[in-house]
Design a protein around this motif. Structure first.
Motif, short mmCIF file in Angstrom:
data_model
loop_
_atom_site.label_atom_id
_atom_site.label_comp_id
_atom_site.label_asym_id
_atom_site.label_seq_id
_atom_site.Cartn_x
_atom_site.Cartn_y
_atom_site.Cartn_z
N ARG A 76 15.08 -5.19 3.29
CA ARG A 76 15.51 -5.80 2.02
C ARG A 76 14.34 -6.06 1.08
O ARG A 76 14.50 -5.99 -0.14
CB ARG A 76 16.25 -7.11 2.27
N THR A 77 13.18 -6.40 1.63
CA THR A 77 12.06 -6.80 0.78
C THR A 77 10.99 -5.72 0.60
O THR A 77 10.02 -5.95 -0.12
CB THR A 77 11.39 -8.07 1.36
N ALA A 78 11.17 -4.57 1.22
CA ALA A 78 10.13 -3.53 1.18
C ALA A 78 9.78 -3.11 -0.25
O ALA A 78 8.60 -2.93 -0.57
CB ALA A 78 10.55 -2.31 2.00
N GLY A 83 6.32 -1.85 -3.27
CA GLY A 83 6.57 -0.94 -4.39
C GLY A 83 5.37 -0.66 -5.24
O GLY A 83 5.19 0.48 -5.71
N ASP A 84 4.50 -1.64 -5.46
CA ASP A 84 3.32 -1.43 -6.30
C ASP A 84 2.17 -0.80 -5.51
O ASP A 84 1.24 -0.26 -6.11
CB ASP A 84 2.84 -2.76 -6.89
N ALA A 85 2.21 -0.88 -4.20
CA ALA A 85 1.09 -0.42 -3.38
C ALA A 85 1.27 0.99 -2.81
O ALA A 85 0.29 1.61 -2.41
CB ALA A 85 0.86 -1.40 -2.23
N LEU A 86 2.51 1.47 -2.77
CA LEU A 86 2.77 2.77 -2.18
C LEU A 86 3.38 3.72 -3.20
O LEU A 86 4.11 3.29 -4.09
CB LEU A 86 3.77 2.63 -1.02
N PRO A 87 3.10 5.01 -3.04
CA PRO A 87 3.80 5.98 -3.91
C PRO A 87 5.28 6.00 -3.52
O PRO A 87 5.65 5.58 -2.42
CB PRO A 87 3.11 7.31 -3.59
N LEU A 91 7.14 4.85 0.05
CA LEU A 91 8.13 3.78 0.16
C LEU A 91 9.43 4.32 0.76
O LEU A 91 10.04 3.67 1.61
CB LEU A 91 8.39 3.14 -1.20
N ASP A 92 9.84 5.50 0.34
CA ASP A 92 11.04 6.12 0.91
C ASP A 92 10.88 6.32 2.41
O ASP A 92 11.81 6.11 3.18
CB ASP A 92 11.36 7.45 0.24
#
Length: 183
Positions: A76-78, A83-87, A91-92
């Protein structure tokens, strides 16, 4: 159906591999060994858990349920945490890992529940759902891969109607196109 010592013993769908059926000679020994594999390794240091399998089962239940809750919270919080740290593709991949791990953890929690109930003396009998062709490995209907409890396909997050939930109660078509009414 599992067979031991020439006798047929029923174990329900989701029963863990390696744990002998309830009532068999090695049931308790194999149940304890499996439960010790479920909990953190340091739990092996406490002899009380080997002496009292119900205590071990209770602790394993709490541990397994906490793992499921943690995976759900992480999923839920990923996006907000990462979101700002991974492409986007990273994230997917993280979300896909959470989904896969979540399914595995839920299966373990269900198996722990079954073993705990068997340790308390509950006897299992075949149910209609077993005969109806449910996949015992994951509790899903093999015909459509959906969880019969909620009609959702966990691989894509879509409900039984093919629509995907987004935001607060907003339902959009799975293909992101406006729904069309049949004329």
């Amino acid at each position: 159906m599992c067979y031991h010592s020439g006798m047929a013993a029923y174990v329900p769908p989701g029963w863990p591999a390696g744990v002998h059926p309830p009532g068999s000679e090695d049931f308790e020994r194999t149940a304890v060994a499996w439960l010790l594999d479920v909990v953190p390794a340091d739990y092996r240091l406490y002899g009380v858990l080997r002496r009292y399998p119900l205590a071990l089962a209770a602790m394993a239940t709490h541990h397994a349920n906490a793992c499921v809750a943690g995976a759900r919270e992480g999923y839920r919080t990923a996006r907000t945490e990462l979101g700002d740290a991974l492409p986007a593709h990273g994230l997917d991949s993280v979300l896909a890992a959470y989904r896969a791990e979540g399914r595995r953890l839920v299966a373990i929690a269900r198996a722990v529940d079954l073993v705990s109930r068997a340790l308390r003396g509950e006897e299992f009998t075949p149910q209609l759902a077993d005969a109806a062709g449910q996949d015992p490995a994951n509790g899903k209907d093999p015909a459509n891969g959906k969880d019969p409890a909620n009609g959702k396909d966990p691989a894509n997050g879509k409900g039984a109607n093919g629509r995907q939930k987004r935001g607060k109660g907003v339902t959009v078509p799975a293909d992101d196109q406006p729904a069309r009414r049949a004329s």
